[in-house]
Design a protein around this motif. Sequence first.
Motif, PDB file in Angstrom:
ATOM      1  N   TYR A 121       0.836  -1.187   0.000  1.00  0.00           N
ATOM      2  CA  TYR A 121       0.000   0.000   0.000  1.00  0.00           C
ATOM      3  C   TYR A 121       0.879   1.247   0.000  1.00  0.00           C
ATOM      4  O   TYR A 121       1.053   1.871  -1.028  1.00  0.00           O
ATOM      5  N   PHE A 122       1.457   1.593   1.122  1.00  0.00           N
ATOM      6  CA  PHE A 122       2.328   2.767   1.152  1.00  0.00           C
ATOM      7  C   PHE A 122       3.613   2.560   0.351  1.00  0.00           C
ATOM      8  O   PHE A 122       3.973   3.402  -0.469  1.00  0.00           O
ATOM      9  N   PRO A 123       4.329   1.448   0.518  1.00  0.00           N
ATOM     10  CA  PRO A 123       5.572   1.273  -0.253  1.00  0.00           C
ATOM     11  C   PRO A 123       5.350   1.061  -1.743  1.00  0.00           C
ATOM     12  O   PRO A 123       6.306   0.976  -2.501  1.00  0.00           O
ATOM     13  N   ALA A 124       4.094   0.984  -2.178  1.00  0.00           N
ATOM     14  CA  ALA A 124       3.822   0.831  -3.610  1.00  0.00           C
ATOM     15  C   ALA A 124       4.322   2.045  -4.393  1.00  0.00           C
ATOM     16  O   ALA A 124       4.494   1.962  -5.608  1.00  0.00           O
ATOM     17  N   LEU A 125       4.560   3.138  -3.710  1.00  0.00           N
ATOM     18  CA  LEU A 125       5.140   4.301  -4.374  1.00  0.00           C
ATOM     19  C   LEU A 125       6.560   4.023  -4.838  1.00  0.00           C
ATOM     20  O   LEU A 125       7.049   4.635  -5.786  1.00  0.00           O
ATOM     21  N   PHE A 126       7.232   3.083  -4.162  1.00  0.00           N
ATOM     22  CA  PHE A 126       8.632   2.807  -4.450  1.00  0.00           C
ATOM     23  C   PHE A 126       8.866   1.411  -5.020  1.00  0.00           C
ATOM     24  O   PHE A 126       9.795   1.204  -5.784  1.00  0.00           O
ATOM     25  N   PHE A 127       8.045   0.431  -4.599  1.00  0.00           N
ATOM     26  CA  PHE A 127       8.207  -0.959  -5.028  1.00  0.00           C
ATOM     27  C   PHE A 127       6.898  -1.437  -5.636  1.00  0.00           C
ATOM     28  O   PHE A 127       5.846  -1.253  -5.054  1.00  0.00           O
ATOM     29  N   GLN A 128       6.973  -2.111  -6.773  1.00  0.00           N
ATOM     30  CA  GLN A 128       5.762  -2.526  -7.469  1.00  0.00           C
ATOM     31  C   GLN A 128       5.312  -3.942  -7.127  1.00  0.00           C
ATOM     32  O   GLN A 128       4.145  -4.253  -7.238  1.00  0.00           O
ATOM     33  N   HIS A 129       6.218  -4.824  -6.754  1.00  0.00           N
ATOM     34  CA  HIS A 129       5.841  -6.219  -6.529  1.00  0.00           C
ATOM     35  C   HIS A 129       5.182  -6.408  -5.154  1.00  0.00           C
ATOM     36  O   HIS A 129       5.355  -5.597  -4.253  1.00  0.00           O
ATOM     37  N   ALA A 130       4.444  -7.501  -5.046  1.00  0.00           N
ATOM     38  CA  ALA A 130       3.734  -7.799  -3.800  1.00  0.00           C
ATOM     39  C   ALA A 130       4.699  -8.361  -2.758  1.00  0.00           C
ATOM     40  O   ALA A 130       5.797  -8.800  -3.080  1.00  0.00           O
ATOM     41  N   VAL A 131       4.253  -8.361  -1.527  1.00  0.00           N
ATOM     42  CA  VAL A 131       5.017  -8.943  -0.427  1.00  0.00           C
ATOM     43  C   VAL A 131       4.586 -10.401  -0.293  1.00  0.00           C
ATOM     44  O   VAL A 131       3.402 -10.686  -0.132  1.00  0.00           O
ATOM     45  N   THR A 132       5.529 -11.314  -0.375  1.00  0.00           N
ATOM     46  CA  THR A 132       5.233 -12.737  -0.268  1.00  0.00           C
ATOM     47  C   THR A 132       5.512 -13.206   1.157  1.00  0.00           C
ATOM     48  O   THR A 132       6.621 -13.060   1.651  1.00  0.00           O
ATOM     49  N   LEU A 133       4.480 -13.747   1.779  1.00  0.00           N
ATOM     50  CA  LEU A 133       4.586 -14.277   3.135  1.00  0.00           C
ATOM     51  C   LEU A 133       4.438 -15.792   3.058  1.00  0.00           C
ATOM     52  O   LEU A 133       3.450 -16.291   2.516  1.00  0.00           O
ATOM     53  N   ARG A 134       5.429 -16.526   3.576  1.00  0.00           N
ATOM     54  CA  ARG A 134       5.431 -17.985   3.498  1.00  0.00           C
ATOM     55  C   ARG A 134       5.549 -18.600   4.891  1.00  0.00           C
ATOM     56  O   ARG A 134       6.173 -18.036   5.775  1.00  0.00           O
ATOM     57  N   ALA A 135       4.989 -19.784   4.994  1.00  0.00           N
ATOM     58  CA  ALA A 135       5.136 -20.568   6.212  1.00  0.00           C
ATOM     59  C   ALA A 135       5.087 -22.037   5.831  1.00  0.00           C
ATOM     60  O   ALA A 135       4.463 -22.410   4.834  1.00  0.00           O
ATOM     61  N   ASN A 136       5.768 -22.860   6.605  1.00  0.00           N
ATOM     62  CA  ASN A 136       5.679 -24.301   6.385  1.00  0.00           C
ATOM     63  C   ASN A 136       5.666 -24.999   7.732  1.00  0.00           C
ATOM     64  O   ASN A 136       6.120 -24.453   8.735  1.00  0.00           O
ATOM     65  N   ALA A 137       5.103 -26.194   7.721  1.00  0.00           N
ATOM     66  CA  ALA A 137       5.008 -26.977   8.955  1.00  0.00           C
ATOM     67  C   ALA A 137       5.021 -28.451   8.588  1.00  0.00           C
ATOM     68  O   ALA A 137       4.531 -28.836   7.527  1.00  0.00           O
ATOM     69  N   THR A 138       5.575 -29.247   9.451  1.00  0.00           N
ATOM     70  CA  THR A 138       5.597 -30.696   9.282  1.00  0.00           C
ATOM     71  C   THR A 138       5.103 -31.340  10.561  1.00  0.00           C
ATOM     72  O   THR A 138       5.521 -30.971  11.658  1.00  0.00           O
ATOM     73  N   ALA A 139       4.208 -32.302  10.421  1.00  0.00           N
ATOM     74  CA  ALA A 139       3.718 -33.069  11.560  1.00  0.00           C
ATOM     75  C   ALA A 139       4.009 -34.539  11.297  1.00  0.00           C
ATOM     76  O   ALA A 139       3.625 -35.077  10.257  1.00  0.00           O
ATOM     77  N   GLU A 140       4.722 -35.162  12.225  1.00  0.00           N
ATOM     78  CA  GLU A 140       5.079 -36.572  12.077  1.00  0.00           C
ATOM     79  C   GLU A 140       4.124 -37.418  12.900  1.00  0.00           C
ATOM     80  O   GLU A 140       3.773 -37.075  14.030  1.00  0.00           O
ATOM     81  N   VAL A 141       3.730 -38.539  12.322  1.00  0.00           N
ATOM     82  CA  VAL A 141       2.857 -39.468  13.027  1.00  0.00           C
ATOM     83  C   VAL A 141       3.726 -40.463  13.768  1.00  0.00           C
ATOM     84  O   VAL A 141       4.583 -41.120  13.185  1.00  0.00           O
ATOM     85  N   GLN A 142       3.532 -40.557  15.055  1.00  0.00           N
ATOM     86  CA  GLN A 142       4.270 -41.510  15.873  1.00  0.00           C
ATOM     87  C   GLN A 142       3.280 -42.473  16.504  1.00  0.00           C
ATOM     88  O   GLN A 142       2.263 -42.057  17.056  1.00  0.00           O
ATOM     89  N   GLN A 143       3.594 -43.731  16.399  1.00  0.00           N
ATOM     90  CA  GLN A 143       2.694 -44.765  16.935  1.00  0.00           C
ATOM     91  C   GLN A 143       3.034 -45.057  18.373  1.00  0.00           C
ATOM     92  O   GLN A 143       4.083 -45.024  18.839  1.00  0.00           O
TER      93      GLN A 143
END
Length: 143
Positions: A121-143
């Motif tokens: 929004y505000f930084p669009a005056l200076f930067f044209q590309h979007a901000v990419t927000l990433r997250a990852n998670a792993t859940a292991e199954v244990q018996q």
Amino acid sequence: MRTTNPLRAFLRDRRGASAVMMCVAMPILVGGAGLGAEAAFWKFRQRAIQQQADAAAFAGATELRNGGSDNQVRAAANGSLSSNGFRRDIGASEVQTPPISGPFAGEEAVYVEAEENWPRYFPALFFQHAVTLRANATAEVQQ
């Protein structure tokens, strides 16, 4: 008779100096506040996406532990992402079971990666590309 330079007289005049300084400083102050608010929003969304990925990996692992097929595990993880507010209109997700790479590769686990591309929004005056927000998670199954 002494004539004075109007510009020099203007620069020496101290009346209204604080108003001029406020006019000069106000765009900087407002811009800093706008950028700070937007950066705080990005941090808020990053945490939300991480929580959504964590919950989705857990939901997928729960389905996997209950004997669900790969399609059922993916459906459970994607359903969890959607019900927890993940924005598919500006993002994408990937669910892997078993994970292809990483410390749990080939194990009985569920890996979820979520990504949202937020417009600036505000930084669009200076930067044209979007901000990419990433997250990852792993859940292991244990018996």
